[in-house]
Design a protein around this motif. Structure first.
Motif, short mmCIF file in Angstrom:
data_model
loop_
_atom_site.label_atom_id
_atom_site.label_comp_id
_atom_site.label_asym_id
_atom_site.label_seq_id
_atom_site.Cartn_x
_atom_site.Cartn_y
_atom_site.Cartn_z
N THR A 172 0.91 -1.41 0.11
CA THR A 172 -0.23 0.11 -0.01
C THR A 172 0.69 0.95 -0.31
N VAL A 173 2.09 1.05 0.67
CA VAL A 173 2.73 2.12 0.87
C VAL A 173 3.98 2.98 -0.44
N GLY A 174 3.85 1.42 -0.51
CA GLY A 174 4.63 1.62 -2.19
C GLY A 174 3.64 2.27 -3.54
N PHE A 175 3.16 1.49 -3.23
CA PHE A 175 1.82 1.87 -4.54
C PHE A 175 1.24 3.74 -3.70
N LEU A 176 1.60 4.24 -3.02
CA LEU A 176 1.55 5.62 -2.64
C LEU A 176 2.54 6.46 -3.31
N VAL A 177 3.07 5.71 -3.01
CA VAL A 177 4.61 6.54 -3.65
C VAL A 177 4.71 6.83 -4.52
N ALA A 178 4.20 5.94 -5.73
CA ALA A 178 4.08 5.96 -6.96
C ALA A 178 2.92 6.34 -7.39
N ALA A 179 2.23 6.93 -6.76
CA ALA A 179 0.86 7.89 -7.11
C ALA A 179 1.35 9.22 -7.00
N ALA A 180 2.33 9.41 -5.58
CA ALA A 180 2.41 10.81 -4.89
C ALA A 180 3.90 11.41 -6.07
#
Length: 214
Positions: free
Chosen positions: A49-57
Motif C-alpha cells: 500500500t505504501v509503495g503504491f502511494l509513493v508511486a501515486a505521489a
C-alpha cells in the motif's frame, strides 16, 4: 476515477495536497486493476500500500520516501534509538513536509467497533516519530472491503453496513477521501498529531465514534 471528498476544508493547502495525491492514486489504481487482471494494491499488505502511494505521489509531482529513517534529533521520551517512518512526503515548494504512519483496515459486510482499532494503532505509531523530521506527523488508515466484495452483486454490496460506518468514523479525523472504481471503495482517513501533543491516549478514537449521533 472520481475521488469523493468526505472531511477537511478544500480551501486549505493540506486538503488540496491530499486531494491531488489521492486523485493520482485513484487513477493509477484503476489502471492497475483493469490491465493487471484485477490487481489491487490495497488488498495485500502495508508495504504494498505504501509503495503504491509513493508511486501515486510521483505521478502527482510530489516527493515521497518510504521507510524514512529518523536522524535521532528529538525522540519521544523513553526512545533511545532512531526508528523508521512508513512515509515521508512533501510538496515540491516545500510548504508541506509530513511523516505518515499507515495501517490497513479490511472489512466485511457487517459493521463492527473494531474498525476504530487500526486508526488508534496508527495514531500510537505516529506519536513515536521524531517531531523535528517534518513539519507535521499524521496517522493514516486505508480501509477497503475484503475480497468477498468482488464476487458479490451490486444488490448484495448495497447491504454492506461497514461502508456507512467508515463514513461516520471519518467525521472524527482531519482529512478523509474515498477512492472509488472497479476494485471497490477504499477510504483514506488521516488524523493530524498536534505538534505539542505527548500523550497518545488523549487523542485515540473511542469505538462509540462509529455509532449514529456520536
Amino acid at each position: 476515477m472520481a475521488l469523493r471528498h468526505i472531511k477537511g476544508k478544500l480551501s486549505t493547502n493540506d486538503v488540496r495536497f491530499c486531494r491531488d495525491w489521492l486523485q493520482a492514486a485513484a487513477d493509477l489504481r484503476d489502471l492497475l486493476f483493469e490491465e493487471g487482471q484485477g490487481f489491487d494494491p490495497f488488498r495485500y499488505n502495508e508495504t504494498a500500500t505504501v509503495g503504491f502511494l509513493v508511486a501515486a505521489a510521483g505521478r502527482a509531482g510530489m516527493f515521497a520516501l518510504p521507510e524514512f529513517t529518523e536522524d535521532n534529533r528529538r525522540l519521544p521520551e523513553g526512545r533511545v534509538r532512531a526508528g523508521r517512518c512508513d512515509l515521508w512526503i512533501g510538496s515540491t515548494d516545500w510548504r508541506i513536509q509530513w511523516l505518515i504512519e499507515f495501517k490497513l483496515g479490511w472489512y466485511g459486510p457487517r459493521a463492527r467497533d473494531g474498525l476504530v482499532t487500526p486508526m488508534n494503532d496508527a495514531i500510537r505509531c505516529a506519536f513515536g516519530r521524531d517531531s523535528l523530521e517534518a513539519d507535521e506527523r499524521w496517522a493514516c488508515v486505508v480501509y477497503a472491503p475484503g475480497r468477498r466484495w468482488l464476487s458479490e452483486t451490486a444488490e448484495q454490496r448495497a447491504k454492506w453496513a461497514s461502508h456507512a460506518e467508515i463514513d461516520r468514523l471519518a467525521e472524527h479525523v482531519d482529512v478523509a477521501f474515498e477512492i472509488g472504481g472497479p476494485a471497490g471503495p477504499a477510504h483514506v482517513l488521516l488524523k493530524r498529531i498536534p505538534a505539542r501533543a505527548r500523550v497518545p491516549e488523549r487523542h485515540l478514537l473511542h469505538p462509540h465514534a462509529l455509532r449514529p449521533g456520536r
